[in-house]
Write a protein that holds these residues in place. Structure first.
Motif, PDB file in Angstrom:
ATOM      1  N   GLU A  72       0.858  -1.245   0.104  1.00  0.00           N
ATOM      2  CA  GLU A  72      -0.109  -0.012  -0.163  1.00  0.00           C
ATOM      3  C   GLU A  72       0.770   1.343  -0.061  1.00  0.00           C
ATOM      4  OE1 GLU A  72      -3.321   2.143   2.948  1.00  0.00           O
ATOM      5  OE2 GLU A  72      -2.654   0.246   3.440  1.00  0.00           O
ATOM      6  N   LEU A  73       1.968   1.094   0.728  1.00  0.00           N
ATOM      7  CA  LEU A  73       2.900   2.382   0.684  1.00  0.00           C
ATOM      8  C   LEU A  73       4.008   2.300  -0.273  1.00  0.00           C
ATOM      9  CD1 LEU A  73       2.855   2.680   4.825  1.00  0.00           C
ATOM     10  CD2 LEU A  73       1.436   4.156   3.219  1.00  0.00           C
ATOM     11  N   GLY A 130      -0.421   4.036   7.294  1.00  0.00           N
ATOM     12  CA  GLY A 130      -1.913   3.864   6.487  1.00  0.00           C
ATOM     13  C   GLY A 130      -3.118   4.142   7.150  1.00  0.00           C
TER      14      GLY A 130
END
Length: 301
Positions: free
Chosen positions: A165-166, A271
């Motif tokens: 995700e990052l 997140g």
């Protein structure tokens, strides 16, 4: 004044609610001034009560069980610890539309350390090591499992998802390598020990450049001592980590697991809090950078 919302399932908490709860359950304190505390905590709201007390209310159901745990165990753990910990003085019950138990604690003076602006990092490293060592020496008795008592492997899927995700803002390959190293490290060979499990800047207080208190024991329980090593990356600059590690006599495997814990926690916080608590997300991103800048041996780039 109401608290800032950080969770989708968070209950409404404001000054009026605190006043009503006190009037109904602790009338001896009901006339004291009530002031919202600008706390770094994400699971509880805090209101200072007069000069000497603080009201602490869980924001979410997941934090409500911590109330009974802290009231039971903090008075037992406090005596051998080298710095102050929260002292529970009153245990409230659900009322006034508020669904959770809550607490009144004695107020602890001090300031939270600001990462990158710690006046004497080496001294703080020594103080942190002294606290962690003292906590780990306390007999675990029938202590509950820590909120972070699971093996790192249990966090594998979630951690790799967070890396993905990052991936646009961190070095995903380096993060994956650090995580692999942590998973490959031998497990803790001894019995579980008491761990705080959330030694982040917001859960520490300093006074006159020394650690004066450790707060927020919501993750308290027994588990792998490596979890408490997250302070090395969450709180300390690279140059002070050696003193912290030496003060605890940490072996390579435990250091690798601690580094993995710091990375995993920071990835998920980065997140989760990006929109609702940018300051927390920024600290988490800093931790990721610090973890990835460190050589696997514990020396630094």
């Amino acid at each position: 004044m109401s608290t800032r919302r950080m969770h989708a399932d968070e209950v409404d908490i404001d000054h009026s609610l605190v006043r009503r709860l006190l009037a109904a359950q602790f009338p001896q304190w009901a006339d004291l001034p009530v002031t919202l505390v600008d706390s770094a905590g994400t699971s509880n709201a805090m209101y200072r009560l007069g000069e000497d007390l603080v009201v602490r209310l869980p924001r979410i159901a997941g934090a409500a069980d911590d109330v009974a745990k802290e009231h039971r165990w903090l008075p037992r753990l406090a005596p051998p610890l080298p710095v102050a910990v929260p002292e529970p003085l009153g245990r409230g019950t659900p009322a006034e539309g508020y669904p959770f138990p809550w607490s009144v604690y004695r107020w602890l003076d001090g300031e939270t350390p600001v990462v990158g602006r710690i006046a004497d990092p080496g001294r703080l490293a020594g103080d942190l090591a002294e606290f962690v060592a003292a906590l780990h020496r306390i007999a675990p008795a029938d202590g509950p499992p820590s909120y972070r008592s699971e093996p790192l492997a249990v966090r594998d899927a979630a951690t790799r998802a967070a890396i993905e995700e990052l991936s646009g803002t961190i070095d995903a390959d380096a993060a994956g390598s650090v995580w692999d190293t942590a998973l490959e490290a031998p497990a803790w060979p001894g019995p579980p020990v008491w761990i705080h499990a959330d030694l982040q800047p917001g859960n520490l207080l300093v006074a006159r450049e020394r650690l004066s208190a450790v707060i927020d024991f919501g993750c308290l329980g027994v588990g792998d001592p490596a979890v408490d090593l997250i302070a090395a990356w969450y709180v300390l600059p690279a140059g002070a980590r050696g003193a912290f590690r030496a003060g605890l006599d940490v072996d390579e495997a435990t250091w690798a697991r601690g580094r993995g814990w710091a990375l995993s926690i920071a990835l998920m916080e980065c997140g989760y809090y990006q929109e609702t608590n940018p300051a927390m997300a920024a600290i988490a991103h800093h931790v990721i950078d610090e973890v990835l800048a460190e050589r696997p041996s514990g020396s630094h780039v």
